[in-house]
Structure formats: structure tokens, C-alpha cells
Enzyme design. Sequence first.
Site, short mmCIF file in Angstrom:
data_model
loop_
_atom_site.label_atom_id
_atom_site.label_comp_id
_atom_site.label_asym_id
_atom_site.label_seq_id
_atom_site.Cartn_x
_atom_site.Cartn_y
_atom_site.Cartn_z
N LYS A 11 0.83 -1.21 0.00
CA LYS A 11 0.00 0.00 0.00
C LYS A 11 0.86 1.27 0.00
CE LYS A 11 -3.99 -2.26 2.19
NZ LYS A 11 -5.04 -2.17 3.25
N TYR A 51 -12.20 -2.47 -3.97
CA TYR A 51 -12.74 -2.69 -2.62
C TYR A 51 -14.28 -2.62 -2.61
CZ TYR A 51 -8.28 -2.72 -0.05
OH TYR A 51 -7.05 -3.06 0.47
N PHE A 59 -15.90 2.72 6.85
CA PHE A 59 -14.51 3.10 6.56
C PHE A 59 -14.21 3.16 5.06
CE2 PHE A 59 -14.53 -1.53 7.43
CZ PHE A 59 -14.01 -2.02 6.24
N ARG A 87 -1.53 -14.24 4.10
CA ARG A 87 -2.28 -13.62 5.20
C ARG A 87 -1.52 -13.78 6.52
NH1 ARG A 87 -6.69 -10.28 4.05
NH2 ARG A 87 -7.35 -10.74 6.16
N THR A 93 -5.32 -7.12 10.59
CA THR A 93 -5.66 -5.87 9.91
C THR A 93 -5.18 -4.65 10.68
OG1 THR A 93 -7.65 -6.99 9.10
CG2 THR A 93 -7.59 -4.59 8.89
N ARG A 104 2.65 -6.32 9.05
CA ARG A 104 1.91 -5.18 9.64
C ARG A 104 2.48 -4.78 11.00
NH1 ARG A 104 -3.98 -7.13 7.31
NH2 ARG A 104 -4.10 -5.64 5.59
N ASN A 114 -1.98 0.36 6.69
CA ASN A 114 -1.55 -0.93 7.22
C ASN A 114 -0.70 -1.75 6.26
OD1 ASN A 114 -3.60 -1.75 5.57
ND2 ASN A 114 -4.76 -2.84 7.14
N HIS A 117 -2.09 -5.39 1.39
CA HIS A 117 -3.35 -6.10 1.15
C HIS A 117 -3.03 -7.52 0.71
CE1 HIS A 117 -7.18 -7.35 -0.59
NE2 HIS A 117 -6.45 -7.82 -1.58
N GLU A 128 -9.36 -10.94 -7.89
CA GLU A 128 -8.46 -9.79 -7.70
C GLU A 128 -7.27 -9.83 -8.66
OE1 GLU A 128 -9.52 -9.17 -2.95
OE2 GLU A 128 -7.48 -9.70 -3.53
P1 RTP Z 1 -7.00 -5.92 3.09
O1 RTP Z 1 -8.31 -6.27 2.41
O2 RTP Z 1 -6.52 -4.53 2.77
O3 RTP Z 1 -5.96 -6.98 2.85
O4 RTP Z 1 -7.21 -5.94 4.67
P2 RTP Z 1 -7.97 -7.02 5.54
O5 RTP Z 1 -8.48 -8.13 4.68
O6 RTP Z 1 -7.05 -7.38 6.66
O7 RTP Z 1 -9.17 -6.17 6.10
P3 RTP Z 1 -10.61 -5.89 5.45
O8 RTP Z 1 -11.64 -6.24 6.48
O9 RTP Z 1 -10.72 -6.52 4.11
O10 RTP Z 1 -10.62 -4.31 5.30
C1 RTP Z 1 -9.99 -3.67 4.21
C2 RTP Z 1 -9.21 -2.48 4.72
O11 RTP Z 1 -10.11 -1.51 5.24
C3 RTP Z 1 -9.52 -0.87 6.36
N1 RTP Z 1 -10.38 -1.06 7.53
N2 RTP Z 1 -10.64 -0.12 8.36
N3 RTP Z 1 -11.65 1.39 10.55
C4 RTP Z 1 -11.95 0.11 10.44
O12 RTP Z 1 -12.66 -0.47 11.23
C5 RTP Z 1 -11.44 -0.64 9.31
N4 RTP Z 1 -11.66 -1.90 9.05
C6 RTP Z 1 -10.98 -2.17 7.92
C7 RTP Z 1 -8.17 -1.49 6.62
O13 RTP Z 1 -7.18 -0.63 6.07
C8 RTP Z 1 -8.25 -2.79 5.86
O14 RTP Z 1 -6.96 -3.19 5.42
MG MG Z 2 -9.61 -7.79 2.96
#
Ligand code: RTP
Ligand code: MG
Length: 141
Positions: A11, A51, A59, A87, A93, A104, A114, A117, A128
Site C-alpha cells: 500500500k 474494494y 470506513f 495472510r 488488519t 503489519r 496498514n 493487502h 483480484e
Molecule cells: P486488506 O483487504 O486490505 O488486505 O485488509 P484485511 O483483509 O485485513 O481487512 P478488510 O476487512 O478486508 O478491510 C480492508 C481495509 O479496510 C480498512 N479497515 N478499516 N476502521 C476500520 O474499522 C477498518 N476496518 C478495515 C483497513 O485498512 C483494511 O486493510
Molecule cells: Mg480484505
Amino acid sequence: MALERTLSIIKPDAVAKNVVGEIYTRFEKAGLKVVAAKMKHLSKQEAEGFYAVHRERPFFAALVEFMISGPVMVQVLQGEGAVLKNRELMGATNPKDAAPGTIRADFADSIDANAVHGSDSLENAAIEIAYFFPATDVYPR
Ligand code: RTP
Ligand code: MG
């Protein structure tokens, strides 16, 4: 375990911090091979499309703004159990919850910034990867 491909994005925060090489080293040391890669500054439309599953989440706007704040490195990683392995390397996250030694934990600043992705399932990985790379740009073809 099966040979899999997954989509990884380094990112804007991690690209700006100049840790692309350190993150690639972690992939390689874990047995994940970079089989496609490019640097890209996403448009708002590209980030929103990528996304789209999160578009109703509170968010979403902040996530899109962050993802277009600078260039990202997009890559396809290939290896045994690549989706889960990536992962695990990434960590939770929220970097506050990420296990020591994960990407991370070591490079992320906040839940928004963070660092990386990674696809969360084999099914989403295929979607994707196709979002960023034509099949002819992933090696071996
Ligand atoms: P990513 O998709 O970026 O790999 O991250 P992830 O699976 O660990 O998390 P995901 O639930 O898919 O959320 C995508 C991105 O959104 C942001 N986020 N912010 N403020 C919040 O509660 C919140 N939750 C998620 C994070 O930057 C996350 O990487
Ligand atoms: Mg995700």
C-alpha cells in the site's frame, strides 16, 4: 497443500517508506514467488472497484482515499497454500493486534495505513488477480 496464486498489494504507506524490497524478501523467504508485478497509482474508480465488497462499510471512503494517496506495488504471489501463507505473513488488519514479526507489526502505522493487502480466499484471489493482470502477464503463462 495445493499450489495457489494470490494477489498482494504493497500500500502507499509502505511504498513511501521504501520497504518494498524488505516485504518482497519476506514473501521469498516464505516460499512465495513473485509471478507478476507492477507499480500503479490507482484512480479513485479503480480503488472503489477493487474494494467494492466494502462499499457499504463506514470506513470505505477513508480506505479509498488512502489507497489513492500514492503509488502501490501490485503483485501476484505463487506457492503452496499461497492465500493463507500471505495472510499469515501480513498479520492482523490492525497493526496493534498483529503478531510480532508480521509485515503489519513491523511496517504498518494504523488500521488505515496498514502496509499490505492480501486476498482472503482462493475465490477472491482469482477475481483480484484478474482485476489487475491479464492472464498473459502472469508467469509462467
Ligand atoms: P486488506 O483487504 O486490505 O488486505 O485488509 P484485511 O483483509 O485485513 O481487512 P478488510 O476487512 O478486508 O478491510 C480492508 C481495509 O479496510 C480498512 N479497515 N478499516 N476502521 C476500520 O474499522 C477498518 N476496518 C478495515 C483497513 O485498512 C483494511 O486493510
Ligand atoms: Mg480484505
